[in-house]
Design an enzyme around this catalytic site. Structure first.
Site: not given
Length: 503
Positions: A22, A178
């Site tokens: 991420d 997302e």
């Protein structure tokens, strides 16, 4: 941080190997800064610096105090800290992140990304993970979360200003929109997201509109990046962030994995940070190939100082690469009790327990070796390769004996044992990738053993590495290799980690 310079103008991917998922990046002048998710580990959110987008050095952890990062004992593995976004605005660094195990969404600030970072500003009115921050031309701050919904906030107080609203749900038929990031580029606002889940179907899509809240027009070429359905050795590409270099070129950092072995192929290092070039065509980004050999950027490389292969525990504090489970109270983990030694005191009776006392570093190479000198005279502890509470291998020393244990799902078993002279002993782990010889070939072997008086390594057990992989264990993390205490007090004089050549 890694071996990034190669002859012929190429560099190696991943640019930050090992469990560093991420990624979020920002540039200030000639300097780049990057953060990653850290889940159940403390300290949280590793912070990296680079001058070239290729060579990265960890300069700290943003959440290094209990007041910033509360991870209760019952925090599950792959809980905790999810998907930070790092931005620079009005002379300060801003970090927004979700603690899914208690505190929800929070904002931290710093003038120096190496720290210290502020105490958290909590956002009780912002619901959802993967929060993003952006400021528009009049100074309004927008927070966008997975879903994809958005709300105006006051980042100084955490107050929401209005009601959240949906802005774009991604590609019809795709799952899990997302990882939103908003950018003002030229005449448009661009909203980039991840889709398809973080497994093999992971992808990156983008839309553009006239304002931060849309309306958004999807790119006709979506997804702009995916490796699903390909035979690329790099898979699960997604959760990306964009950054512009001083020369005007654009680049993408993203997560991806390197599965190995037969079917379904297993990845053991977790999701890693990769780099890709970006071109703009007709107002849309076109992402270059994500490969293990990447054409180097058109500027000089600045190799980062290497992390020492050996830590002798001679400093006043642990290097920021070291992470522990949920907390690291000084009464259980200290460098002050015995000079030049790391001292650990047991809480949980084994690595099966959530409160196990553990200090480890991410496995960053597909082939590597690690060792430590342990004095177990006053207790019991050892060296472990950990994925979570139900998936770990360890070699454990008590005074006069070493044992190898394997925990695989609900099974915990003693694999091997050997008497050793009383006192200190060197424990070792070697990770050896397997040649793929058929569909059932696992990714690697994990050898656990001891160092003999003449310096040679004797493996007491060779265990199948597939059981310490995400495909078996599930979750969002990767392997961590480190030291632990299981009873009483144990002391560690040094820790060595070295990459090995791939077969």
């Amino acid at each position: 941080m890694s071996e990034q310079s190669r002859p012929g103008g190429t560099v190696t991917n991943p640019v930050i190997p090992g469990f560093h998922p991420d990624p979020s990046v920002c540039r200030v002048g000639d300097d780049y800064y990057l953060v990653c998710s850290s889940f159940e580990y403390f300290p949280g959110i590793p912070v990296f610096h680079s001058r070239d987008l290729v060579n990265w050095r960890q300069i700290g952890n943003a959440l290094d105090r209990p007041g910033q990062l509360r991870l209760p004992r019952d925090t599950p593995s792959s809980g905790g800290i999810y998907a930070p976004t790092l931005r620079h605005h009005d002379g300060r660094f801003w970090l927004i992140v979700t603690n899914v195990s208690g505190d929800g969404n929070m904002i931290f600030t710093a003038t120096d990304p190496a720290g210290p970072w502020s105490d958290p500003v909590r956002l009780p009115g912002v619901h959802g993970i993967d929060p993003d921050l952006v400021w528009d031309e009049d100074g309004t701050c927008w927070c966008t979360v997975a879903g994809i919904s958005q709300v105006r906030i006051d980042p100084a107080t955490g107050e929401t200003l209005g009601e959240p609203h949906r802005v774009w749900s991604g590609t019809p038929g795709s799952t899990a929109p997302e990882a939103p990031h908003l950018y003002r580029i030229g005449a448009y606002w661009y909203l980039m997201i991840a889709e398809g889940g973080t497994e093999r179907g992971h992808s990156v899509s983008i839309a553009r509109g006239p304002s931060p809240c849309g309306p958004f027009e999807p790119c006709p070429a979506n997804p702009v990046l995916t490796h699903r359905g390909t035979d690329s050795p790099i898979q699960n590409t997604g959760h990306a962030d964009l950054v512009q270099a001083p020369d005007g070129s654009w680049w993408m950092v993203l997560l991806a994995v390197r599965p190995r072995g037969g079917t379904p192929a297993w990845y053991v290092l977790g999701r890693e940070t990769f780099l890709a070039p970006v071109e703009w065509v007709d107002g849309w980004p076109v992402v270059g190939a994500v490969t293990s050999e990447l054409p180097g950027p058109p500027w000089p490389l600045h190799p980062a100082p290497a992390v020492p292969a050996r830590d002798d525990f001679d400093l006043a504090e642990l290097h920021p690469q070291w992470i522990s489970l949920r907390a690291r109270p000084e009464r259980l983990c200290t460098l002050k009790e015995r000079s030049g030694w790391l001292t650990l005191r047991a809480a949980g009776a084994s690595l099966d327990e959530n409160d196990a006392v553990f200090v480890g570093r991410r496995q960053q190479h597909l082939a590597c070796r690690a060792s430590t000198l342990i004095d177990p005279t006053d207790g019991r502890g050892g060296l472990a390769v950990r994925l979570d509470e139900e998936h770990h291998y360890e070699i454990e020393a008590a005074d006069g004996e070493v044992k190898v244990f394997a925990r695989i799902g609900s099974l915990r078993t003693e694999v091997a044992a050997r008497p050793v002279p009383a006192g200190a002993v060197v424990l070792g782990v070697e990770i050896a990738p397997r040649p793929t010889r058929g569909p059932r070939t696992g990714p690697d072997d994990v050898l656990l053993g001891i160092e003999e008086p003449d310096g040679t390594f004797t493996a007491l057990a060779t265990l199948d590495g597939r059981y310490l992989s995400t495909e078996v264990a599930g979750g969002f993390t990767g392997r961590v290799i480190g030291m632990y205490a299981a009873a009483g007090t144990v002391h560690f004089d040094r820790f060595d980690y070295e990459p090995l050549p791939l077969p």
